[in-house]
Structures are given as C-alpha cells and as structure tokens.
Design an enzyme around this catalytic site. Structure first.
Site, PDB file in Angstrom:
ATOM      1  CG  ASP A   1      -1.918   1.488   1.298  1.00 32.77           C
ATOM      2  OD1 ASP A   1      -1.601   1.811   0.322  1.00 32.77           O
ATOM      3  OD2 ASP A   1      -2.687   1.122   2.242  1.00 32.77           O
TER       4      ASP A   1
ATOM      5  CB  SER B   1      -1.702  12.549 -17.698  1.00 33.05           C
ATOM      6  OG  SER B   1      -2.124  13.450 -17.238  1.00 33.05           O
TER       7      SER B   1
ATOM      8  CE1 TYR C   1      -4.986  12.315 -13.655  1.00 32.38           C
ATOM      9  CE2 TYR C   1      -4.998  14.355 -14.882  1.00 32.38           C
ATOM     10  CZ  TYR C   1      -4.795  12.935 -14.823  1.00 32.38           C
ATOM     11  OH  TYR C   1      -4.196  11.962 -15.832  1.00 32.38           O
TER      12      TYR C   1
ATOM     13  CE  LYS D   1      -1.593  11.910 -13.197  1.00 29.28           C
ATOM     14  NZ  LYS D   1      -0.769  10.543 -12.814  1.00 29.28           N
TER      15      LYS D   1
ATOM     16  CB  THR E   1      -6.929   1.581 -18.551  1.00 29.58           C
ATOM     17  OG1 THR E   1      -8.028   2.536 -18.580  1.00 29.58           O
ATOM     18  CG2 THR E   1      -5.645   2.497 -18.772  1.00 29.58           C
TER      19      THR E   1
END
Length: 285
Positions: free
Chosen positions: A70, A158, A170, A174, A205
């Site tokens: 983890d 990304s 997000y 990134k 994916t």
C-alpha cells in the site's frame, strides 16, 4: 530479451498502464518487481491483481516478483525496497506509476463542489508516493551505474500536467510529477541516473474500455506502449540527454522506432493539426 539481467520496480502494476509497463519490461527480459494492494484476482469486472500481471509476464518469458504494498504506507514501500536490495544490491529501472482514483464527481464539476479529500487521495498515492519511492530507491539506483549504462526513473504523468484535464487536484498533481522528475534530475545527474516524466496518450485501460472514464478510443494506445518507451530509454546509452525532461510516449516511438502491439505508431496528442492552404496574398500596388 534486451533487458536481461536488469532489475525493475513498477509501482501500481495490478492493472492499467502499470500492468502494461510491467509486462513490456518483463517481455524484454527484466526481472520485474510488482507492487499493488491486491494479490489474487478480485471478484469484479475490472479484475486486476499481482497474480494476473505476474502470470502475463511469465507467459512472455519474463520473471515477476509480487509485492503486496500500500503506497500510502511508507513502511510497506521500505519493505519492498529492502527485498530488492537483499536480492540484487541494485535497481536499474524505477517506474513511479501508482495512482489512486477517488470515487465521486471527478469530471465536469467545479473544484469547490468536489470533496477536499480528492486532493489528499490523488496527491498521497500519486505525487507523494513517487517521491517516497524515489527517496528509498535512490541508493540502489546509484549502485546500478556502469561504464555505459546508468539507472532510469520513469515518472508516469499525463497531459493533465500541461493543460486542464479532469479537475484541479488532478492537474496540479500531474504538474507536480513533471517538476519532481525535473528537480530530481538535477541531483541525480552527477551519478548517471536519468529521471524523466512521461505522457502517454489515451490508453485503453480496463476503466476506459469499461466506459468508466469519458475518453474516446478512436486514437488510443495499449498499456504496453508506455512500457516499450521505457524499455527504449533504458537501452539507449545517450539517455542522459533526456534527463529532467517531460517526454511524450508517441513521440519517443518515432524517435526510437518502436511500435504498439498492433504494429502502429499512434499519433502524439500534441501533434500539430493540418491547416488549410492559405490563399495567396494580393500584391500591394
């Protein structure tokens, strides 16, 4: 088997891009350590487990080592790095890929209407976990330096690091990955360790194919395409010319001559669009 004898660690390798990278490196002969929280195949449609990824690597003739981990728990990561050090005393390729996708209104919702926990989840198992793995693996990466080859850190980012994608948390995460790769490169350069950030395109994916993410697959890549880019970087002696840079997987394919599984070279998402011919300008009297 061009990576025979090399040791790689791929974080978050149970499915998605991480799984594709691990399989591609294993197919090239690397011994691949896989991390993920799920060892056995789960009881849901997406699947995704260490056992499934390892089986695919071994079917390609590679060797996989499964590590339940983890990445929100630093002690788990320390245990994985210790196992690699005890077995090999070196690490040739570190792929910082693991990323936590929170549940909730990710898209088309202003940031103030999204849970603040989105920030914590994506930055803890994402940006922070990449930093932690790099810190702990650094001594093994430095030990891998040879006369013509050094180690490689590939940080999976990304296009969200360069333009608005998904949501604010997000994109900031990134962009942080890109900066992490660049700043680590400064400290690692004297030791011959290359650090880069990689932009895949739209990747097929499990979540994308299941329709969970609103991405079209008209122009898309297999998860292994990014793994082939990493293999190509690991194999070129001049990789240090790339250190600190943010690289697009599709553009590396054209530079190094590798293809996706179907033999194609998907277009880069930042490729310039063709423009219509402009009419000739009238001459001034």
């Amino acid at each position: 088997m061009r990576l025979s004898g090399r040791v790689a660690l791929v974080t978050g390798a149970t499915r998605g891009v991480g799984r594709g990278i691990a399989v591609a490196l294993g197919a090239e002969g690397a011994t691949v350590y896989l991390t993920g929280r799920t060892r056995t195949p789960p009881d849901h449609a997406l699947g995704g487990s260490l056992e499934e990824t390892a089986a695919e690597i071994e079917a390609r003739g590679g060797r996989a080592v499964q590590c339940v981990c983890d990445h929100a728990n630093d002690d788990d990561v320390r245990a994985v790095v210790k196992a690699i050090g005890d077995a090999h005393d070196r690490l040739d390729i570190l792929v910082n890929n693991v990323f936590a996708i929170p549940s909730g209104p990710m898209f088309d919702t202003p940031f103030w209407e999204q849970p603040i926990g989105f920030w914590d989840r994506m930055h803890t198992v994402g940006l922070r976990s990449h930093y932690v793995a790099s810190v702990l693996c650094a001594p093994l990466l430095l030990a891998a330096r040879g006369d013509e080859e050094g180690a490689l850190i590939a940080n999976i980012s990304s296009f969200g690091g360069a333009s608005y994608q998904v949501n604010v948390a997000y994109g900031v995460g990134k962009a942080g990955v890109d900066r992490l790769a660049r700043d680590m490169a400064r400290d690692l350069r004297p030791h011959g360790v290359c650090s880069v950030s990689l932009y895949p395109g739209i990747v097929r994916t499990e979540r994308v194919l299941a329709g969970e993410l609103p991405f079209s697959t008209d122009t898309s890549e297999s998860p292994e395409f990014t793994g082939r880019a990493i293999a190509a970087l690991a194999l070129v002696p001049e990789r240090m010319k790339k250190t600190g840079k943010t690289l697009v997987v599709a553009e590396l394919a054209r530079e190094y001559g590798f293809t996706d599984l179907d033999g194609t070279q998907p277009a880069s998402l930042r490729a310039p669009k063709p423009t219509s011919p402009q009419p000739p300008r009238e001459k001034t009297p």
